[in-house]
Enzyme design. Structure first.
Site, PDB file in Angstrom:
ATOM      1  N   TYR A 157      10.948   7.724  10.212  1.00  0.00           N
ATOM      2  CA  TYR A 157      10.073   8.808  10.181  1.00  0.00           C
ATOM      3  C   TYR A 157       9.821   8.804  11.837  1.00  0.00           C
ATOM      4  O   TYR A 157      10.077  10.220  12.668  1.00  0.00           O
ATOM      5  CB  TYR A 157       8.912   8.517   8.783  1.00  0.00           C
ATOM      6  CG  TYR A 157       7.962  10.221   9.708  1.00  0.00           C
ATOM      7  CD1 TYR A 157       8.677  11.178   9.198  1.00  0.00           C
ATOM      8  CD2 TYR A 157       7.293   9.946  10.252  1.00  0.00           C
ATOM      9  CE1 TYR A 157       8.054  12.110   9.346  1.00  0.00           C
ATOM     10  CE2 TYR A 157       6.400  10.715  10.185  1.00  0.00           C
ATOM     11  CZ  TYR A 157       6.962  11.891   9.487  1.00  0.00           C
ATOM     12  OH  TYR A 157       5.399  12.764   9.877  1.00  0.00           O
ATOM     13  N   GLU A 158       9.486   7.754  12.259  1.00  0.00           N
ATOM     14  CA  GLU A 158       8.783   7.756  13.881  1.00  0.00           C
ATOM     15  C   GLU A 158       9.900   7.927  14.059  1.00  0.00           C
ATOM     16  O   GLU A 158       9.905   7.416  16.345  1.00  0.00           O
ATOM     17  CB  GLU A 158       7.756   6.436  13.769  1.00  0.00           C
ATOM     18  CG  GLU A 158       6.779   6.700  13.015  1.00  0.00           C
ATOM     19  CD  GLU A 158       5.468   6.070  13.014  1.00  0.00           C
ATOM     20  OE1 GLU A 158       6.108   4.256  13.693  1.00  0.00           O
ATOM     21  OE2 GLU A 158       4.476   6.112  12.641  1.00  0.00           O
ATOM     22  N   VAL A 187       3.607   6.166   3.463  1.00  0.00           N
ATOM     23  CA  VAL A 187       3.096   7.430   1.458  1.00  0.00           C
ATOM     24  C   VAL A 187       4.596   7.839   1.927  1.00  0.00           C
ATOM     25  O   VAL A 187       5.033   8.439   2.487  1.00  0.00           O
ATOM     26  CB  VAL A 187       2.246   8.631   1.050  1.00  0.00           C
ATOM     27  CG1 VAL A 187       2.726   8.968   0.397  1.00  0.00           C
ATOM     28  CG2 VAL A 187       0.558   7.853   2.043  1.00  0.00           C
ATOM     29  N   ILE A 207      -2.959  10.162  -1.943  1.00  0.00           N
ATOM     30  CA  ILE A 207      -2.033   8.489  -1.531  1.00  0.00           C
ATOM     31  C   ILE A 207      -3.173   8.454  -0.368  1.00  0.00           C
ATOM     32  O   ILE A 207      -3.094   7.278  -0.437  1.00  0.00           O
ATOM     33  CB  ILE A 207      -0.837   8.495  -1.569  1.00  0.00           C
ATOM     34  CG1 ILE A 207      -0.586   8.662  -3.470  1.00  0.00           C
ATOM     35  CG2 ILE A 207      -0.872   7.034  -1.964  1.00  0.00           C
ATOM     36  CD1 ILE A 207       0.745   8.731  -4.252  1.00  0.00           C
ATOM     37  N   TYR A 221      -5.570  13.477  10.107  1.00  0.00           N
ATOM     38  CA  TYR A 221      -7.004  12.092   9.996  1.00  0.00           C
ATOM     39  C   TYR A 221      -7.738  13.087  10.904  1.00  0.00           C
ATOM     40  O   TYR A 221      -8.663  12.544  10.778  1.00  0.00           O
ATOM     41  CB  TYR A 221      -6.036  10.943  11.988  1.00  0.00           C
ATOM     42  CG  TYR A 221      -4.656  10.450  11.018  1.00  0.00           C
ATOM     43  CD1 TYR A 221      -4.721  10.062   9.163  1.00  0.00           C
ATOM     44  CD2 TYR A 221      -3.873  10.404  12.070  1.00  0.00           C
ATOM     45  CE1 TYR A 221      -3.583   8.662   9.577  1.00  0.00           C
ATOM     46  CE2 TYR A 221      -2.875   9.119  11.212  1.00  0.00           C
ATOM     47  CZ  TYR A 221      -2.814   8.906  10.373  1.00  0.00           C
ATOM     48  OH  TYR A 221      -2.087   8.410   9.977  1.00  0.00           O
TER      49      TYR A 221
END
Length: 160
Positions: free
Chosen positions: A27-28, A89, A98, A133
């Site tokens: 993903y990153e 997640v 979650i 965040y």
């Protein structure tokens, strides 16, 4: 209504943790940096003196996310804190609370243990995570620049 369950990871979770790390790295866009294997996880998280810890989020009994973290220390505060190294997640399970449950779990640990900080990095291009965040009270610390020494440079510095 179903809610996530958060539990401490065990050595039996090593393969699941590696799978989550690989998915996070993909993903990153950092898969080329993900080199840890199950033996590393078992040694470092579940050996005789672990210095890094992990929680698994489950949904209806199935692992769907994790946090990997360790204690830090602030000389300014004179207190320990928690550094969240990884939070992931499963994309198909996002939007169910979650990620928030994983953050809350560690924030509760900070409060219960009288710790002074709860910190982590987020990639500057990751707008969905940045917004999430911020919605949880996170404040971006843009005035700091990360420094890293690794590979041959670390060997060279260590030999000085």
């Amino acid at each position: 209504m179903t809610a996530p369950t958060i539990r401490s990871a065990t050595a039996a979770d090593a393969a699941v943790i590696i799978d989550f790390i690989a998915a996070l790295a993909a993903y990153e866009k950092l898969s080329h940096e993900a080199k840890a294997d199950e033996a590393d996880i078992v040694r470092d998280l579940f050996g005789p003196e672990p210095k890094v810890f992990c929680e698994i989020a489950e949904w209806e009994g199935k692992p769907v996310g994790f946090t990997l973290w360790f204690y830090t220390y602030s000389t300014f505060q004179g207190r320990h804190g928690i550094w969240l190294e990884d939070l992931f997640v499963d994309p198909s399970m996002r939007g169910k609370g979650i990620g928030k449950a994983l953050l809350v779990n560690l924030a509760q640990r900070c409060v219960a243990e009288g710790l002074g900080r709860f910190e982590w990095w987020v990639l500057d291009w990751n707008e969905p995570s940045i917004e999430f965040y911020k919605s949880q009270g996170g404040v971006m610390q843009d005035e700091w620049t990360k420094v890293r020494v690794d590979g041959d440079d670390l060997l060279k510095l260590g030999a000085s």
